[in-house]
Design a protein around this motif. Structure first.
Motif, PDB file in Angstrom:
ATOM      1  N   ARG A  12      68.245  49.468  46.745  1.00  0.00           N
ATOM      2  CA  ARG A  12      68.644  50.607  47.581  1.00  0.00           C
ATOM      3  C   ARG A  12      68.075  51.910  47.029  1.00  0.00           C
ATOM      4  O   ARG A  12      67.683  52.803  47.775  1.00  0.00           O
ATOM      5  CB  ARG A  12      70.174  50.668  47.667  1.00  0.00           C
ATOM      6  CG  ARG A  12      70.779  49.585  48.557  1.00  0.00           C
ATOM      7  CD  ARG A  12      72.223  49.924  48.908  1.00  0.00           C
ATOM      8  NE  ARG A  12      73.081  49.878  47.720  1.00  0.00           N
ATOM      9  CZ  ARG A  12      73.712  48.784  47.308  1.00  0.00           C
ATOM     10  NH1 ARG A  12      73.549  47.640  47.970  1.00  0.00           N
ATOM     11  NH2 ARG A  12      74.497  48.821  46.242  1.00  0.00           N
ATOM     12  N   GLY A  13      68.013  52.030  45.686  1.00  0.00           N
ATOM     13  CA  GLY A  13      67.449  53.231  45.082  1.00  0.00           C
ATOM     14  C   GLY A  13      65.981  53.386  45.392  1.00  0.00           C
ATOM     15  O   GLY A  13      65.512  54.486  45.709  1.00  0.00           O
ATOM     16  N   LEU A  14      65.249  52.287  45.336  1.00  0.00           N
ATOM     17  CA  LEU A  14      63.825  52.326  45.649  1.00  0.00           C
ATOM     18  C   LEU A  14      63.608  52.610  47.126  1.00  0.00           C
ATOM     19  O   LEU A  14      62.643  53.262  47.518  1.00  0.00           O
ATOM     20  CB  LEU A  14      63.169  51.003  45.259  1.00  0.00           C
ATOM     21  CG  LEU A  14      63.082  50.718  43.761  1.00  0.00           C
ATOM     22  CD1 LEU A  14      62.545  49.312  43.519  1.00  0.00           C
ATOM     23  CD2 LEU A  14      62.202  51.731  43.061  1.00  0.00           C
ATOM     24  N   SER A  15      64.509  52.099  47.948  1.00  0.00           N
ATOM     25  CA  SER A  15      64.405  52.358  49.383  1.00  0.00           C
ATOM     26  C   SER A  15      64.498  53.849  49.670  1.00  0.00           C
ATOM     27  O   SER A  15      63.765  54.391  50.499  1.00  0.00           O
ATOM     28  CB  SER A  15      65.514  51.604  50.126  1.00  0.00           C
ATOM     29  OG  SER A  15      65.432  51.839  51.514  1.00  0.00           O
ATOM     30  N   ALA A  16      65.401  54.532  48.944  1.00  0.00           N
ATOM     31  CA  ALA A  16      65.541  55.983  49.111  1.00  0.00           C
ATOM     32  C   ALA A  16      64.273  56.703  48.677  1.00  0.00           C
ATOM     33  O   ALA A  16      63.854  57.690  49.301  1.00  0.00           O
ATOM     34  CB  ALA A  16      66.736  56.481  48.302  1.00  0.00           C
ATOM     35  N   LEU A  17      63.635  56.205  47.616  1.00  0.00           N
ATOM     36  CA  LEU A  17      62.387  56.787  47.130  1.00  0.00           C
ATOM     37  C   LEU A  17      61.302  56.715  48.206  1.00  0.00           C
ATOM     38  O   LEU A  17      60.532  57.651  48.405  1.00  0.00           O
ATOM     39  CB  LEU A  17      61.930  56.058  45.863  1.00  0.00           C
ATOM     40  CG  LEU A  17      60.578  56.461  45.272  1.00  0.00           C
ATOM     41  CD1 LEU A  17      60.612  57.902  44.786  1.00  0.00           C
ATOM     42  CD2 LEU A  17      60.202  55.525  44.125  1.00  0.00           C
ATOM     43  N   LEU A  18      61.248  55.607  48.932  1.00  0.00           N
ATOM     44  CA  LEU A  18      60.235  55.420  49.965  1.00  0.00           C
ATOM     45  C   LEU A  18      60.459  56.321  51.175  1.00  0.00           C
ATOM     46  O   LEU A  18      59.545  56.540  51.969  1.00  0.00           O
ATOM     47  CB  LEU A  18      60.222  53.953  50.409  1.00  0.00           C
ATOM     48  CG  LEU A  18      59.631  52.961  49.406  1.00  0.00           C
ATOM     49  CD1 LEU A  18      59.966  51.534  49.815  1.00  0.00           C
ATOM     50  CD2 LEU A  18      58.130  53.139  49.299  1.00  0.00           C
ATOM     51  N   LYS A  19      61.671  56.806  51.333  1.00  0.00           N
ATOM     52  CA  LYS A  19      61.973  57.647  52.494  1.00  0.00           C
ATOM     53  C   LYS A  19      61.730  59.134  52.214  1.00  0.00           C
ATOM     54  O   LYS A  19      62.073  59.985  53.025  1.00  0.00           O
ATOM     55  CB  LYS A  19      63.424  57.418  52.927  1.00  0.00           C
ATOM     56  CG  LYS A  19      63.667  56.032  53.510  1.00  0.00           C
ATOM     57  CD  LYS A  19      65.095  55.871  53.988  1.00  0.00           C
ATOM     58  CE  LYS A  19      65.336  54.495  54.550  1.00  0.00           C
ATOM     59  NZ  LYS A  19      64.520  54.225  55.752  1.00  0.00           N
ATOM     60  N   ASP A  20      61.130  59.432  51.039  1.00  0.00           N
ATOM     61  CA  ASP A  20      60.816  60.817  50.689  1.00  0.00           C
ATOM     62  C   ASP A  20      59.419  61.159  51.211  1.00  0.00           C
ATOM     63  O   ASP A  20      58.412  60.726  50.653  1.00  0.00           O
ATOM     64  CB  ASP A  20      60.867  60.989  49.167  1.00  0.00           C
ATOM     65  CG  ASP A  20      60.561  62.416  48.733  1.00  0.00           C
ATOM     66  OD1 ASP A  20      60.357  63.279  49.620  1.00  0.00           O
ATOM     67  OD2 ASP A  20      60.520  62.667  47.516  1.00  0.00           O
ATOM     68  N   PRO A  21      59.307  61.930  52.293  1.00  0.00           N
ATOM     69  CA  PRO A  21      57.995  62.215  52.899  1.00  0.00           C
ATOM     70  C   PRO A  21      57.077  63.029  51.987  1.00  0.00           C
ATOM     71  O   PRO A  21      55.849  62.985  52.136  1.00  0.00           O
ATOM     72  CB  PRO A  21      58.346  62.992  54.167  1.00  0.00           C
ATOM     73  CG  PRO A  21      59.690  63.584  53.888  1.00  0.00           C
ATOM     74  CD  PRO A  21      60.400  62.601  53.017  1.00  0.00           C
ATOM     75  N   ASP A  22      57.662  63.754  51.035  1.00  0.00           N
ATOM     76  CA  ASP A  22      56.834  64.572  50.143  1.00  0.00           C
ATOM     77  C   ASP A  22      56.164  63.730  49.062  1.00  0.00           C
ATOM     78  O   ASP A  22      55.239  64.208  48.390  1.00  0.00           O
ATOM     79  CB  ASP A  22      57.688  65.659  49.483  1.00  0.00           C
ATOM     80  CG  ASP A  22      58.224  66.661  50.504  1.00  0.00           C
ATOM     81  OD1 ASP A  22      57.509  66.909  51.498  1.00  0.00           O
ATOM     82  OD2 ASP A  22      59.339  67.173  50.294  1.00  0.00           O
ATOM     83  N   ASN A  23      56.628  62.519  48.869  1.00  0.00           N
ATOM     84  CA  ASN A  23      56.050  61.635  47.857  1.00  0.00           C
ATOM     85  C   ASN A  23      55.690  60.278  48.460  1.00  0.00           C
ATOM     86  O   ASN A  23      55.995  59.227  47.900  1.00  0.00           O
ATOM     87  CB  ASN A  23      57.038  61.454  46.689  1.00  0.00           C
ATOM     88  CG  ASN A  23      57.257  62.736  45.916  1.00  0.00           C
ATOM     89  OD1 ASN A  23      56.401  63.184  45.161  1.00  0.00           O
ATOM     90  ND2 ASN A  23      58.425  63.349  46.113  1.00  0.00           N
ATOM     91  N   ASP A  24      55.085  60.326  49.655  1.00  0.00           N
ATOM     92  CA  ASP A  24      54.720  59.086  50.339  1.00  0.00           C
ATOM     93  C   ASP A  24      53.679  58.309  49.529  1.00  0.00           C
ATOM     94  O   ASP A  24      52.664  58.867  49.100  1.00  0.00           O
ATOM     95  CB  ASP A  24      54.162  59.407  51.727  1.00  0.00           C
ATOM     96  CG  ASP A  24      53.930  58.150  52.552  1.00  0.00           C
ATOM     97  OD1 ASP A  24      54.597  57.137  52.272  1.00  0.00           O
ATOM     98  OD2 ASP A  24      53.087  58.195  53.467  1.00  0.00           O
ATOM     99  N   ILE A  25      53.948  57.039  49.308  1.00  0.00           N
ATOM    100  CA  ILE A  25      53.043  56.191  48.518  1.00  0.00           C
ATOM    101  C   ILE A  25      52.055  55.508  49.457  1.00  0.00           C
ATOM    102  O   ILE A  25      52.440  54.707  50.303  1.00  0.00           O
ATOM    103  CB  ILE A  25      53.848  55.139  47.729  1.00  0.00           C
ATOM    104  CG1 ILE A  25      54.819  55.844  46.778  1.00  0.00           C
ATOM    105  CG2 ILE A  25      52.925  54.214  46.955  1.00  0.00           C
ATOM    106  CD1 ILE A  25      55.831  54.914  46.145  1.00  0.00           C
ATOM    107  N   LYS A  26      50.785  55.858  49.300  1.00  0.00           N
ATOM    108  CA  LYS A  26      49.751  55.309  50.180  1.00  0.00           C
ATOM    109  C   LYS A  26      48.810  54.354  49.472  1.00  0.00           C
ATOM    110  O   LYS A  26      48.103  53.586  50.102  1.00  0.00           O
ATOM    111  CB  LYS A  26      48.937  56.452  50.808  1.00  0.00           C
ATOM    112  CG  LYS A  26      49.777  57.387  51.663  1.00  0.00           C
ATOM    113  CD  LYS A  26      48.935  58.526  52.206  1.00  0.00           C
ATOM    114  CE  LYS A  26      49.774  59.474  53.053  1.00  0.00           C
ATOM    115  NZ  LYS A  26      48.969  60.620  53.560  1.00  0.00           N
TER     116      LYS A  26
END
Length: 300
Positions: A12-26
């Motif tokens: 769940r913590g990692l899921s929140a990280l992925l929802k941060d548009p300022d730090n989108d992992i591409k």
């Protein structure tokens, strides 16, 4: 149990990280990519799209419901694998049964491994990982091997290394694609085994293949009995077709082939006098009968 809870919380913590548009992992080089890629992340099912490269085409509804029941009780034991497409958008690489079963019981999230790959890598991953599953039918496996040859340009030797199978095993699966499509369908539906199919491959003429297939189904021949019948035919000791069969007109031959392809079975036609005759549509189970009935109703 505590260990499993900790893993869920981490997801769940990692899921929140992925929802941060300022730090989108591409890409794998982006900040925090190492925390996500290869780890278990709890993803929203609505953010995952189906994989167009998925080799599986048949899903048994009963076993899917059984898996859904298991997931309701125990959760998803083995995470699915997805690749990141865009912000909050993922594509399924493997685990379609778990994905479908989770949606069936109304789950909103699912544990997943995230990978970043291009289309070719995704196709290869999907094919190789699905080939190694136990519940693919022989034709699905054969088609997956063929796609690795056609679309990834892998040799049989390279495939042997990728999937951990002997080259002769891969060759035996690929030979199944030489069978008449009706026989392939019979194998996919579980009416005959891969052993039956391998025996019938030795008959080059597909009309003779279908005659043997009909005998295998109607007489419930074992693989060994099928092999013996095929050997007699290839040695010229017996004919695959029925003896003293009347000569069929061209329009009947053409129609029988179309009927057989439509219903997925070898259709039997008995000719009478003055151009009359009877058409018989075989079925092998209640499920098969209902399938044929739906085809007839849809044709109205």
């Amino acid at each position: 149990m505590a260990k499993a809870t900790k893993k869920q919380a981490l997801g769940r913590g990692l899921s929140a990280l992925l929802k941060d548009p300022d730090n989108d992992i591409k890409s794998a080089e982006d900040k925090n990519a190492d925390k996500v890629v290869g780890n278990i992340v709890e993803l929203d099912i609505s953010d995952i799209e189906m994989n167009p490269f998925q080799p599986r085409t048949n899903f048994n509804e009963e076993t899917l419901r059984e898996l859904a029941s298991s997931i309701r009780e125990l959760g998803v034991i083995q995470p699915i694998t997805v690749r990141k497409m865009a912000f909050n958008k993922y594509q399924l690489v493997s685990g379609e049964r778990r994905f479908r079963a989770s949606k069936l019981i109304g789950n909103k999230t699912i544990p997943a491994y995230i990978r970043i790959a291009n289309d070719q890598e995704s196709l290869e991953m999907a094919l190789v990982e699905n080939i190694q599953r136990q519940d693919l039918d022989p034709i699905e496996i054969a088609l997956s091997y063929q796609r690795l040859i056609d679309e990834i340009q892998l040799t049989q030797e390279q495939m042997s290394e990728r999937v951990g199978k002997k080259r002769s095993t891969i060759a035996n699966y690929l030979r199944l694609l030489k069978l008449d499509p009706i026989i392939q369908t019979g194998m996919r539906d579980g009416f005959i085994s891969m052993g039956h199919g391998r025996a019938m491959i030795n008959i080059e003429n597909q009309i003779d293949q279908l005659e043997v297939y009909e005998k295998v189904i109607s007489n419930k021949l074992s693989v060994r009995a099928t092999e013996a019948l095929v050997k007699q035919i290839t040695d010229g000791k017996v004919s695959a077709s029925k003896p003293d069969a009347p000569q069929m007109p061209k329009y009947v031959k053409k129609g029988v082939k179309e009927f057989s392809e439509y219903f997925g079975h070898k259709i039997d036609v008995k000719l009478g006098r003055n151009g009359t005759g009877k058409i018989a549509i075989p079925f092998h189970s209640e499920e098969d009968f209902n399938r044929i009935l739906k085809l007839i109703k849809s044709a109205k």
